[in-house]
Design an enzyme around this catalytic site. Structure first.
Site, PDB file in Angstrom:
ATOM      1  N   ASP A  89       0.869  -1.176   0.000  1.00 26.58           N
ATOM      2  CA  ASP A  89       0.000   0.000   0.000  1.00 26.58           C
ATOM      3  C   ASP A  89       0.904   1.224   0.000  1.00 26.58           C
ATOM      4  O   ASP A  89       1.874   1.283   0.765  1.00 26.58           O
ATOM      5  CB  ASP A  89      -0.858   0.044   1.271  1.00 26.58           C
ATOM      6  CG  ASP A  89      -2.000  -0.954   1.257  1.00 26.58           C
ATOM      7  OD1 ASP A  89      -2.039  -1.809   0.353  1.00 26.58           O
ATOM      8  OD2 ASP A  89      -2.842  -0.883   2.170  1.00 26.58           O
ATOM      9  N   HIS A 146       4.974  -7.316   0.157  1.00 19.97           N
ATOM     10  CA  HIS A 146       4.609  -8.618  -0.393  1.00 19.97           C
ATOM     11  C   HIS A 146       5.249  -8.832  -1.768  1.00 19.97           C
ATOM     12  O   HIS A 146       5.714  -7.888  -2.406  1.00 19.97           O
ATOM     13  CB  HIS A 146       3.089  -8.734  -0.485  1.00 19.97           C
ATOM     14  CG  HIS A 146       2.405  -8.697   0.847  1.00 19.97           C
ATOM     15  ND1 HIS A 146       1.877  -9.814   1.443  1.00 19.97           N
ATOM     16  CD2 HIS A 146       2.176  -7.663   1.710  1.00 19.97           C
ATOM     17  CE1 HIS A 146       1.348  -9.485   2.610  1.00 19.97           C
ATOM     18  NE2 HIS A 146       1.513  -8.180   2.791  1.00 19.97           N
ATOM     19  N   SER A 252       8.715   3.671   4.836  1.00 20.28           N
ATOM     20  CA  SER A 252       9.737   4.207   3.953  1.00 20.28           C
ATOM     21  C   SER A 252       9.343   4.016   2.500  1.00 20.28           C
ATOM     22  O   SER A 252       8.229   4.331   2.101  1.00 20.28           O
ATOM     23  CB  SER A 252      11.088   3.549   4.240  1.00 20.28           C
ATOM     24  OG  SER A 252      12.104   4.220   3.543  1.00 20.28           O
TER      25      SER A 252
END
Length: 287
Positions: A89, A146, A252
């Site tokens: 995200d 992921h 980050s």
């Protein structure tokens, strides 16, 4: 004002601040931790209805809250073998072709894949004239990373460096930002060739974790550390598309590199400043 903000980043003791914040974020402080989490949720408008544990009191440390899991099924995986998916995200900072070994950072700023990968020349050569994408994770975002495609881990590199903030303002004003900050490079072998997942540290990012090595914490200093992994045999580390591969404690940026001709085209909504959601289509792969 922007120039002042950038100047302060050059001057401030970023590593010291990050270590102190890291200790506080890992501490079990009871009601203080809960109050800090509630403030953070309100300040950054975090949607806790997506979290597996939605109550702030469920988290014993701030790190546990920041690396919180999502409810099962909340990020469905785009299940098309011709597409790789978003790993996180966040928001697209930049994406596009690697021109030779040059990666676009922001207007007037480029950096080399060689520098990004810790001066590992053989690794950098594999991505010449390939494609890249840089994704920024804001404080409000889900902070687990992921796999965009199934891959077998072949190498990990830890590159020491600075800890500038990696927000859009800094990216536009600090030359070579992502190649000068502390980072962990994970190199995978995939059906479309090599893929690099670069996890870039930043101010108050207490640590970077991977699922195979845990928290990556080599001794302090300027030395680059590398670890090679078998790609065959019983000790091979293979992660499926959508599997978690790492996480940030306090957020980050992730930079992805792909080899020449690995990608056919980016998905239509993969453009700078676009919001990303883990598991959604990222790019069509070459036939």
């Amino acid at each position: 004002m922007d120039k002042i903000k950038i100047a302060l980043q050059y001057m401030m003791p970023k590593h010291l601040i990050s270590r102190l914040v890291g200790k506080l974020a890992a501490a079990e402080l009871g009601s203080i931790t809960t109050a800090a989490i509630k403030w953070f949720i309100k300040q950054y408008k975090i949607d806790m209805s997506e979290a597996a544990q939605s109550e702030p009191e469920a988290y014993t440390t701030f790190n546990n809250f920041f690396t919180r899991a999502l409810k099962p099924g909340i990020r469905p995986l785009f299940d098309d073998k011709d597409y790789i998916v978003h790993p996180v995200d966040g928001a697209i900072s930049q994406c596009g072709p690697i021109k030779g070994d040059q990666i676009f950072q922001a207007k007037g700023h480029e950096y080399s894949s060689l520098a990004l990968l810790g001066n590992q020349a053989d690794d950098a050569k594999r991505f010449e004239d390939g494609d890249f994408a840089t994704i920024y994770l804001a404080p409000k975002d889900y902070h687990r990373i992921h796999m965009p495609i199934k891959g077998t881990l072949s190498k990990m590199t830890y590159v020491p460096g600075d800890l500038f903030s990696v927000n859009p303002l800094t990216a536009e004003n600090v030359p070579g930002l992502f190649a000068r900050n502390e980072r962990v490079v994970a190199l995978f072998e995939t059906e479309i060739g090599p893929m690099a997942m670069v996890l870039v540290g930043a101010t108050i990012v207490a640590s970077i974790e991977t699922v195979w090595a845990g928290t990556v914490t080599p001794p302090a200093g300027k030395k680059v550390f590398t670890w090679d992994y078998p790609t065959e045999g019983p000790d091979v580390i293979t992660l499926d598309k959508g599997d978690e591969m790492g996480r940030f404690k306090l957020g980050s940026t992730v930079v992805m590199l792909f080899a020449k001709d690995a990608l056919d085209e980016f998905a239509k909504d993969v453009v700078p400043k676009a919001v990303t959601r883990m598991g959604q289509p990222f790019a069509k792969i070459e036939d």
